[in-house]
Write a protein that holds these residues in place. Structure first.
Motif, PDB file in Angstrom:
ATOM      1  N   ALA A  79       3.501   2.255   3.012  1.00  0.00           N
ATOM      2  CA  ALA A  79       2.824   2.317   4.041  1.00  0.00           C
ATOM      3  C   ALA A  79       2.493   0.920   4.776  1.00  0.00           C
ATOM      4  CB  ALA A  79       1.275   3.209   3.839  1.00  0.00           C
ATOM      5  N   GLY A  80       2.453   0.025   3.861  1.00  0.00           N
ATOM      6  CA  GLY A  80       2.067  -1.540   4.382  1.00  0.00           C
ATOM      7  C   GLY A  80       2.642  -2.464   3.249  1.00  0.00           C
ATOM      8  N   ALA A  81       2.922  -3.548   3.799  1.00  0.00           N
ATOM      9  CA  ALA A  81       3.383  -4.749   2.957  1.00  0.00           C
ATOM     10  C   ALA A  81       3.045  -6.068   3.330  1.00  0.00           C
ATOM     11  CB  ALA A  81       4.764  -4.500   2.835  1.00  0.00           C
ATOM     12  N   ASP A  84      -0.089  -1.572 -10.743  1.00  0.00           N
ATOM     13  CA  ASP A  84      -0.695  -0.554  -9.717  1.00  0.00           C
ATOM     14  C   ASP A  84      -2.260  -0.839  -9.901  1.00  0.00           C
ATOM     15  OD1 ASP A  84      -2.003   1.981  -8.944  1.00  0.00           O
ATOM     16  OD2 ASP A  84      -0.092   2.881  -9.516  1.00  0.00           O
ATOM     17  N   HIS A  85      -2.925  -1.298  -8.840  1.00  0.00           N
ATOM     18  CA  HIS A  85      -4.244  -1.599  -8.830  1.00  0.00           C
ATOM     19  C   HIS A  85      -5.012  -0.266  -8.999  1.00  0.00           C
ATOM     20  CE1 HIS A  85      -3.465  -5.801  -8.708  1.00  0.00           C
ATOM     21  NE2 HIS A  85      -2.489  -5.682  -7.640  1.00  0.00           N
ATOM     22  N   HIS A  86      -4.766   0.786  -8.606  1.00  0.00           N
ATOM     23  CA  HIS A  86      -5.329   1.892  -8.723  1.00  0.00           C
ATOM     24  C   HIS A  86      -5.551   2.368  -9.899  1.00  0.00           C
ATOM     25  CE1 HIS A  86      -7.093   5.670  -7.511  1.00  0.00           C
ATOM     26  NE2 HIS A  86      -6.201   6.436  -8.330  1.00  0.00           N
ATOM     27  N   THR A 144       0.947  -1.146   0.018  1.00  0.00           N
ATOM     28  CA  THR A 144       0.057  -0.196  -0.117  1.00  0.00           C
ATOM     29  C   THR A 144       0.782   1.351  -0.038  1.00  0.00           C
ATOM     30  OG1 THR A 144      -0.091  -0.090   2.471  1.00  0.00           O
ATOM     31  CG2 THR A 144      -1.828  -1.175   1.039  1.00  0.00           C
ATOM     32  N   LEU A 145       0.585   2.255  -0.715  1.00  0.00           N
ATOM     33  CA  LEU A 145       1.407   3.607  -1.196  1.00  0.00           C
ATOM     34  C   LEU A 145       0.588   4.588  -0.445  1.00  0.00           C
ATOM     35  CD1 LEU A 145       2.789   1.440  -2.832  1.00  0.00           C
ATOM     36  CD2 LEU A 145       3.143   3.095  -4.449  1.00  0.00           C
ATOM     37  N   GLU A 146       1.440   5.562   0.255  1.00  0.00           N
ATOM     38  CA  GLU A 146       0.949   6.758   0.385  1.00  0.00           C
ATOM     39  C   GLU A 146       1.364   7.773  -0.647  1.00  0.00           C
ATOM     40  OE1 GLU A 146       1.540   7.968   4.406  1.00  0.00           O
ATOM     41  OE2 GLU A 146       0.376   6.602   5.362  1.00  0.00           O
ATOM     42  N   GLY A 147       0.488   8.062  -1.642  1.00  0.00           N
ATOM     43  CA  GLY A 147       0.869   8.652  -2.759  1.00  0.00           C
ATOM     44  C   GLY A 147       0.906   7.890  -3.993  1.00  0.00           C
ATOM     45  N   LEU A 160       8.026   4.057  -6.710  1.00  0.00           N
ATOM     46  CA  LEU A 160       7.456   5.108  -5.912  1.00  0.00           C
ATOM     47  C   LEU A 160       7.642   6.535  -6.770  1.00  0.00           C
ATOM     48  CD1 LEU A 160       8.729   4.372  -2.473  1.00  0.00           C
ATOM     49  CD2 LEU A 160       6.391   3.988  -3.329  1.00  0.00           C
ATOM     50  N   ALA A 161       6.358   7.152  -7.049  1.00  0.00           N
ATOM     51  CA  ALA A 161       6.552   8.603  -7.314  1.00  0.00           C
ATOM     52  C   ALA A 161       7.335   9.743  -6.418  1.00  0.00           C
ATOM     53  CB  ALA A 161       5.370   9.153  -7.697  1.00  0.00           C
ATOM     54  N   GLU A 162       7.775  10.780  -6.865  1.00  0.00           N
ATOM     55  CA  GLU A 162       8.275  11.605  -5.764  1.00  0.00           C
ATOM     56  C   GLU A 162       7.403  11.975  -4.767  1.00  0.00           C
ATOM     57  OE1 GLU A 162      10.541  15.948  -5.783  1.00  0.00           O
ATOM     58  OE2 GLU A 162      10.120  15.055  -7.702  1.00  0.00           O
TER      59      GLU A 162
END
Length: 323
Positions: free
Chosen positions: A254-256, A203-205, A177-180, A247-249
């Protein structure tokens, strides 16, 4: 003792399609026995915080007329969508691949969270499917869709030379899970120019199934074999290094979570859609490693599981009619 006309062991796509085929042919007294809490097998989706991530099959392609007809119905029903791909479109479920499995299995009797320990086939009586909880269910016919090594363990005492030729490669999947945002370009799928040992990154989003940003990293069978002996934390740490590349800038992980698929893809296949065994051949074994002779792709995939299940269901229906 409970009695069923047909018992199907395994609620993955092959088992679901075998059951749907039998129901369509008027054979209603059937039961799928599934060891997990949900049908689907490798049509697997995990909820992670506010997002979801597919971590088994990500999409499917279509080569057969049978699947094409069903896909047209699924598109009309809003179950699937075209994701990307040319000349072969990649289709995916709009709510994660497990949602498609559940939709297909909606009218099928399923006994979940139930593991089969053995299949007994005596010539002077019905088939008996023994469950780990001590129960036994008898049946006239049995369809086994478990991966070959698991199927062999259920069929002890029966000659299964063909089945023993099938071998599988494992696959490790890291879900993050990514923040950003991620830097994975639209449509959210990469399968080339990847780090060594990586099969694909998703990227599931951007795939359109997750509200939050979730990324799945699929490792190759070779990499997964080399790292099978290591603990989950160590394996996940190595896979996370891959995710960090995308990861974008300003974004961070946040989780794995980790998924180990022991039987991810067959390294060897059988060039027929099923095999028969037991007394009077009343046990049929099928799955994604069983390919129709004219199969052009020549490898395990969603469509091979789909077609194998249909063929197994048709064969049982024939046998019920004495053909």
């Amino acid at each position: 003792m409970e009695k069923k006309e047909v018992i199907i062991i395994g609620g993955g796509l092959s088992g679901i399609m075998a059951a749907r085929t039998l129901l369509n042919k008027g054979i209603k007294d059937i039961l799928i026995v599934e060891k997990s809490r949900s049908v689907g097998g490798r049509l697997a989706t995990r909820r992670i915080d506010k997002g979801i991530a597919d971590h088994g099959a990500l999409f499917f392609t279509v080569r057969s007329s049978e699947l094409q007809k069903d896909v047209e119905r699924w598109l009309e029903a809003g179950w699937v969508k075209r994701w990307f791909g040319n000349p072969y479109p990649r289709y995916t479920s709009v709510n994660g691949m497990n949602a498609l499995a559940k939709q297909l299995a909606e009218t099928i009797p399923v006994k979940q969270n139930t593991k089969v320990s053995a299949i007994r086939d005596r010539r002077d009586g019905p088939l008996e499917v023994e469950l780990e909880n001590g129960e036994t269910i008898s049946a006239d016919h049995c369809v086994v869709t478990a991966p070959a090594p698991q199927a062999l363990s259920l069929l002890k005492g029966m000659e299964q030379d063909e089945l023993s030729t099938i071998s599988f490669a494992p696959c490790f999947v890291g879900m993050f899970t990514l923040e950003g945002p991620s830097s994975i370009p639209e449509p959210g799928h990469l399968d080339d120019e990847l780090p060594q040992g990586v099969e694909r990154v998703v990227d599931h989003h951007k795939k359109g199934i997750s509200q939050s940003v979730t990324v799945s990293v699929y490792m190759t069978g070779e990499w997964s074999k080399k790292n099978e002996q290591f603990e989950d934390n160590g394996v996940l740490k190595e896979i996370q290094k891959v995710a960090e590349r995308y990861l974008a800038e300003g974004s961070e992980i946040a989780g794995a979570e980790l998924k180990r698929w022991r039987y991810a893809e067959a390294e060897t296949v059988i060039r027929k859609p099923f095999i028969e065994t037991g007394c009077d051949n009343r046990i049929i074994i099928c799955g994604d490693a069983f390919l129709r002779e004219q199969d052009e792709a020549g490898r395990t995939r969603f469509e091979s599981a789909y077609l194998s299940g249909i063929s197994a269901g048709e064969r049982v229906a024939e046998k019920r009619k004495g053909i």
